[in-house]
Design an enzyme around this catalytic site. Structure first.
Site, PDB file in Angstrom:
ATOM      1  N   ASP A 242       0.885  -1.090  -0.013  1.00 26.02           N
ATOM      2  CA  ASP A 242      -0.060  -0.079   0.155  1.00 26.02           C
ATOM      3  C   ASP A 242       0.721   1.286   0.033  1.00 26.02           C
ATOM      4  O   ASP A 242       2.126   1.323   0.130  1.00 26.02           O
ATOM      5  CB  ASP A 242      -0.935  -0.077   1.153  1.00 26.02           C
ATOM      6  CG  ASP A 242      -1.838  -1.115   1.346  1.00 26.02           C
ATOM      7  OD1 ASP A 242      -2.177  -1.522   0.183  1.00 26.02           O
ATOM      8  OD2 ASP A 242      -2.332  -1.486   2.425  1.00 26.02           O
TER       9      ASP A 242
ATOM     10  N   TYR B 131       6.628  -9.980   7.303  1.00 29.47           N
ATOM     11  CA  TYR B 131       6.306  -8.689   7.430  1.00 29.47           C
ATOM     12  C   TYR B 131       6.786  -8.165   8.875  1.00 29.47           C
ATOM     13  O   TYR B 131       6.684  -8.908   9.878  1.00 29.47           O
ATOM     14  CB  TYR B 131       5.193  -8.292   7.035  1.00 29.47           C
ATOM     15  CG  TYR B 131       4.485  -8.210   5.844  1.00 29.47           C
ATOM     16  CD1 TYR B 131       4.393  -6.769   5.100  1.00 29.47           C
ATOM     17  CD2 TYR B 131       3.648  -9.366   5.398  1.00 29.47           C
ATOM     18  CE1 TYR B 131       4.070  -6.671   3.811  1.00 29.47           C
ATOM     19  CE2 TYR B 131       3.337  -9.298   3.944  1.00 29.47           C
ATOM     20  CZ  TYR B 131       3.442  -7.982   3.143  1.00 29.47           C
ATOM     21  OH  TYR B 131       2.868  -7.740   1.928  1.00 29.47           O
TER      22      TYR B 131
END
Length: 245
Positions: A53, A111
């Site tokens: 994003d 992540y």
């Protein structure tokens, strides 16, 4: 035709995300493709392991592209890092078998999410962490992480309203490390849904602050209702560390 794999690092704060947009040159994919076209003289589209994003960072994003260029891997690496913006770096150029696909061959991802937890904000980490001034209960957050580990339908912890594809994923690990005021959360799974890590983080932090109880995790996993989970944590604290193949 050669199949080239790139391992890419980027600071996402001034970009609109990974995916190329027709009306903007502020995407990671767009910047890299522009340099590849200049380097090879070919019109080439690259395939990333997945989208990140706007504002999200990467230490180990992976992409591949097909080319007829005769440039060596060291020559390509040098060209990339000479002509790309300084906040996008190609760390590695590899020659892969013809069938390698950066997205379809993914086996898992890691992540990281960083939270600056202190009454006083930080000037230096403001674009690379989420500032949370409230006191957080680490033990409660660890309990929340343990409840999320395993194979579950994570639809309620995603930005998807519905999906024709499976929304079941397996989380292998969620770890929390603390160094001073910085909290480092690590997520390892076979895959993640759209905004899944950020929604999980918002829920874990809400449990740590006392705004939500631990029971919300079972509720969201069972009912698959997004609104019962915590808020979506901001993108600037999120890093794609590694893609597994």
């Amino acid at each position: 035709m050669r199949n080239i794999k790139l391992t890419i690092e980027y600071d996402g704060k001034r970009y609109l995300g990974w995916q190329r947009l027709g009306d903007s040159d502020k995407t990671i994919q767009g910047k890299i493709e522009s340099v590849i076209n200049q380097m090879t003289g070919e019109k080439i589209e690259i395939t990333g392991s997945g989208r990140t994003d706007a504002g999200t960072h990467a230490r180990g994003q992976v992409a591949n592209f097909k080319t007829n260029t005769e440039l060596s891997r060291p020559e390509m690496l040098s060209f990339f890092n000479r002509y790309l913006p300084s906040d996008i770096v190609v760390k590695k150029v590899e020659e892969m078998p013809e069938r390698f696909h950066a997205r379809y061959n993914v086996k898992g991802k890691q992540y990281s999410y960083y939270v600056w937890n202190d009454p006083i904000p930080t000037a230096f980490e403001r674009y690379h962490s989420f500032y949370v001034p409230q006191e957080l209960d680490l033990a409660k957050m660890q309990e929340a992480c343990e409840k999320l580990i395993g194979t579950h339908d994570f639809l309620g912890f995603s930005a998807l309203k519905k999906s024709k594809k499976s929304t079941t994923r397996t989380i292998d690990e969620i770890a929390i490390e603390q160094e001073g005021s910085m909290l480092h959360f690590t997520f390892i799974a076979d895959g993640f849904l759209h905004k899944m890590v950020r929604i999980l983080m918002g829920t874990i932090l809400a449990i740590g602050s006392g705004d939500l109880g631990l029971e919300v995790i079972d509720e969201v996993l069972t009912e698959k209702v997004r609104k019962a989970a915590g808020e979506t944590a901001p993108a600037q604290g999120l890093f794609l560390d590694e893609v597994y193949y």
